[in-house]
Design a protein around this motif. Sequence first.
Motif, PDB file in Angstrom:
ATOM      1  N   SER A  52       4.625  12.793   4.734  1.00  0.00           N
ATOM      2  CA  SER A  52       3.393  12.326   5.372  1.00  0.00           C
ATOM      3  C   SER A  52       3.183  10.825   5.123  1.00  0.00           C
ATOM      4  O   SER A  52       2.813  10.086   6.043  1.00  0.00           O
ATOM      5  N   LEU A  53       3.417  10.388   3.899  1.00  0.00           N
ATOM      6  CA  LEU A  53       3.293   8.961   3.581  1.00  0.00           C
ATOM      7  C   LEU A  53       4.281   8.134   4.403  1.00  0.00           C
ATOM      8  O   LEU A  53       3.933   7.073   4.929  1.00  0.00           O
ATOM      9  N   GLN A  54       5.507   8.633   4.529  1.00  0.00           N
ATOM     10  CA  GLN A  54       6.529   7.910   5.291  1.00  0.00           C
ATOM     11  C   GLN A  54       6.162   7.837   6.772  1.00  0.00           C
ATOM     12  O   GLN A  54       6.325   6.795   7.403  1.00  0.00           O
ATOM     13  N   GLN A  55       5.666   8.937   7.321  1.00  0.00           N
ATOM     14  CA  GLN A  55       5.273   8.946   8.733  1.00  0.00           C
ATOM     15  C   GLN A  55       4.111   7.992   8.981  1.00  0.00           C
ATOM     16  O   GLN A  55       4.094   7.263   9.978  1.00  0.00           O
ATOM     17  N   ASP A  56       3.139   7.985   8.073  1.00  0.00           N
ATOM     18  CA  ASP A  56       2.001   7.086   8.202  1.00  0.00           C
ATOM     19  C   ASP A  56       2.461   5.625   8.159  1.00  0.00           C
ATOM     20  O   ASP A  56       2.031   4.806   8.979  1.00  0.00           O
ATOM     21  N   PHE A  57       3.356   5.321   7.228  1.00  0.00           N
ATOM     22  CA  PHE A  57       3.885   3.962   7.121  1.00  0.00           C
ATOM     23  C   PHE A  57       4.623   3.571   8.400  1.00  0.00           C
ATOM     24  O   PHE A  57       4.438   2.469   8.922  1.00  0.00           O
ATOM     25  N   LEU A  58       5.443   4.475   8.907  1.00  0.00           N
ATOM     26  CA  LEU A  58       6.198   4.194  10.126  1.00  0.00           C
ATOM     27  C   LEU A  58       5.271   3.936  11.306  1.00  0.00           C
ATOM     28  O   LEU A  58       5.449   2.967  12.054  1.00  0.00           O
ATOM     29  N   ASP A 109       0.831  -1.209   0.000  1.00  0.00           N
ATOM     30  CA  ASP A 109       0.000   0.000   0.000  1.00  0.00           C
ATOM     31  C   ASP A 109       0.864   1.257   0.000  1.00  0.00           C
ATOM     32  O   ASP A 109       0.615   2.201  -0.750  1.00  0.00           O
ATOM     33  N   TYR A 110       1.896   1.262   0.849  1.00  0.00           N
ATOM     34  CA  TYR A 110       2.798   2.411   0.924  1.00  0.00           C
ATOM     35  C   TYR A 110       3.507   2.618  -0.419  1.00  0.00           C
ATOM     36  O   TYR A 110       3.580   3.738  -0.920  1.00  0.00           O
ATOM     37  N   SER A 111       4.014   1.549  -0.993  1.00  0.00           N
ATOM     38  CA  SER A 111       4.724   1.643  -2.271  1.00  0.00           C
ATOM     39  C   SER A 111       3.811   2.176  -3.371  1.00  0.00           C
ATOM     40  O   SER A 111       4.228   3.008  -4.180  1.00  0.00           O
ATOM     41  N   GLU A 112       2.573   1.709  -3.377  1.00  0.00           N
ATOM     42  CA  GLU A 112       1.615   2.176  -4.386  1.00  0.00           C
ATOM     43  C   GLU A 112       1.335   3.676  -4.217  1.00  0.00           C
ATOM     44  O   GLU A 112       1.340   4.433  -5.190  1.00  0.00           O
ATOM     45  N   LYS A 113       1.109   4.108  -2.976  1.00  0.00           N
ATOM     46  CA  LYS A 113       0.847   5.528  -2.727  1.00  0.00           C
ATOM     47  C   LYS A 113       2.052   6.385  -3.090  1.00  0.00           C
ATOM     48  O   LYS A 113       1.908   7.456  -3.682  1.00  0.00           O
ATOM     49  N   LEU A 114       3.246   5.917  -2.746  1.00  0.00           N
ATOM     50  CA  LEU A 114       4.459   6.665  -3.048  1.00  0.00           C
ATOM     51  C   LEU A 114       4.682   6.746  -4.553  1.00  0.00           C
ATOM     52  O   LEU A 114       4.989   7.818  -5.084  1.00  0.00           O
ATOM     53  N   LEU A 115       4.491   5.639  -5.243  1.00  0.00           N
ATOM     54  CA  LEU A 115       4.651   5.628  -6.696  1.00  0.00           C
ATOM     55  C   LEU A 115       3.644   6.558  -7.363  1.00  0.00           C
ATOM     56  O   LEU A 115       3.995   7.330  -8.264  1.00  0.00           O
ATOM     57  N   ASN A 116       2.392   6.527  -6.908  1.00  0.00           N
ATOM     58  CA  ASN A 116       1.379   7.410  -7.480  1.00  0.00           C
ATOM     59  C   ASN A 116       1.721   8.880  -7.229  1.00  0.00           C
ATOM     60  O   ASN A 116       1.530   9.728  -8.110  1.00  0.00           O
ATOM     61  N   ALA A 117       2.230   9.185  -6.040  1.00  0.00           N
ATOM     62  CA  ALA A 117       2.627  10.566  -5.737  1.00  0.00           C
ATOM     63  C   ALA A 117       3.763  11.003  -6.660  1.00  0.00           C
ATOM     64  O   ALA A 117       3.763  12.132  -7.167  1.00  0.00           O
ATOM     65  N   GLN A 118       4.713  10.108  -6.893  1.00  0.00           N
ATOM     66  CA  GLN A 118       5.825  10.429  -7.783  1.00  0.00           C
ATOM     67  C   GLN A 118       5.356  10.609  -9.224  1.00  0.00           C
ATOM     68  O   GLN A 118       5.803  11.525  -9.920  1.00  0.00           O
ATOM     69  N   LEU A 119       4.450   9.751  -9.661  1.00  0.00           N
ATOM     70  CA  LEU A 119       3.925   9.871 -11.026  1.00  0.00           C
ATOM     71  C   LEU A 119       3.161  11.180 -11.212  1.00  0.00           C
ATOM     72  O   LEU A 119       3.313  11.858 -12.236  1.00  0.00           O
ATOM     73  N   GLU A 120       2.332  11.537 -10.217  1.00  0.00           N
ATOM     74  CA  GLU A 120       1.582  12.794 -10.286  1.00  0.00           C
ATOM     75  C   GLU A 120       2.534  13.983 -10.328  1.00  0.00           C
ATOM     76  O   GLU A 120       2.335  14.913 -11.118  1.00  0.00           O
ATOM     77  N   ALA A 121       3.558  13.955  -9.498  1.00  0.00           N
ATOM     78  CA  ALA A 121       4.529  15.054  -9.464  1.00  0.00           C
ATOM     79  C   ALA A 121       5.269  15.144 -10.798  1.00  0.00           C
ATOM     80  O   ALA A 121       5.401  16.237 -11.366  1.00  0.00           O
ATOM     81  N   ASN A 122       5.732  14.005 -11.299  1.00  0.00           N
ATOM     82  CA  ASN A 122       6.447  14.010 -12.578  1.00  0.00           C
ATOM     83  C   ASN A 122       5.574  14.539 -13.704  1.00  0.00           C
ATOM     84  O   ASN A 122       6.038  15.312 -14.542  1.00  0.00           O
ATOM     85  N   LYS A 123       4.313  14.141 -13.722  1.00  0.00           N
ATOM     86  CA  LYS A 123       3.409  14.629 -14.764  1.00  0.00           C
ATOM     87  C   LYS A 123       3.248  16.140 -14.664  1.00  0.00           C
ATOM     88  O   LYS A 123       3.280  16.846 -15.673  1.00  0.00           O
ATOM     89  N   ALA A 124       3.095  16.646 -13.453  1.00  0.00           N
ATOM     90  CA  ALA A 124       2.947  18.094 -13.271  1.00  0.00           C
ATOM     91  C   ALA A 124       4.205  18.827 -13.744  1.00  0.00           C
ATOM     92  O   ALA A 124       4.101  19.866 -14.410  1.00  0.00           O
ATOM     93  N   TYR A 125       5.383  18.297 -13.418  1.00  0.00           N
ATOM     94  CA  TYR A 125       6.625  18.944 -13.828  1.00  0.00           C
ATOM     95  C   TYR A 125       6.793  18.888 -15.351  1.00  0.00           C
ATOM     96  O   TYR A 125       7.209  19.871 -15.970  1.00  0.00           O
ATOM     97  N   ILE A 126       6.465  17.767 -15.937  1.00  0.00           N
ATOM     98  CA  ILE A 126       6.562  17.629 -17.393  1.00  0.00           C
ATOM     99  C   ILE A 126       5.571  18.566 -18.080  1.00  0.00           C
ATOM    100  O   ILE A 126       5.916  19.251 -19.054  1.00  0.00           O
ATOM    101  N   ASP A 127       4.331  18.615 -17.576  1.00  0.00           N
ATOM    102  CA  ASP A 127       3.334  19.506 -18.154  1.00  0.00           C
ATOM    103  C   ASP A 127       3.783  20.961 -18.084  1.00  0.00           C
ATOM    104  O   ASP A 127       3.607  21.725 -19.037  1.00  0.00           O
TER     105      ASP A 127
END
Length: 124
Positions: free
Chosen positions: A93-99, A30-48
């Motif tokens: 926030s994702l890291q703290q929640d996972f921890l 679950d953590y990996s999926e959320k982190l990957l989605n956050a990274q994908l969203e950020a990358n898309k925003a930067y590319i756009d």
Amino acid sequence: MPTFNTNEITQQFDNLFMAPVRAYTALSIDYSEKLLNAQLEANKAYIDTGIAQARQLLSIKDADGLRSYMEGQQKVAKDLAERVKGDADKVVSLQQDFLQKSQKLTEDNVKQARAAATKMSKSA
């Protein structure tokens, strides 16, 4: 001499070893999926943003257009800095929640192991 049936042993093994492994693995996925989605969203925003800036640069036809483009770069830089900060905050926030959740899982598993050990020692 205590007697254990196979079902009890299997259940105890599952409760003490396999269930915690499954719970931690599910939490990690679950953590990996959320982190990957956050990274994908950020990358898309930067590319756009980069593509939009390139298109604006290509549309410059005169000195006024260049001045307007350059003035707009301050807002783009400010917006991008805010986006980077927001993305970093999201990851933290994702890291703290996972921890917190993994610590809770560990505490629960230790309690359960102690209870099982107590039960086994009393029945011995």
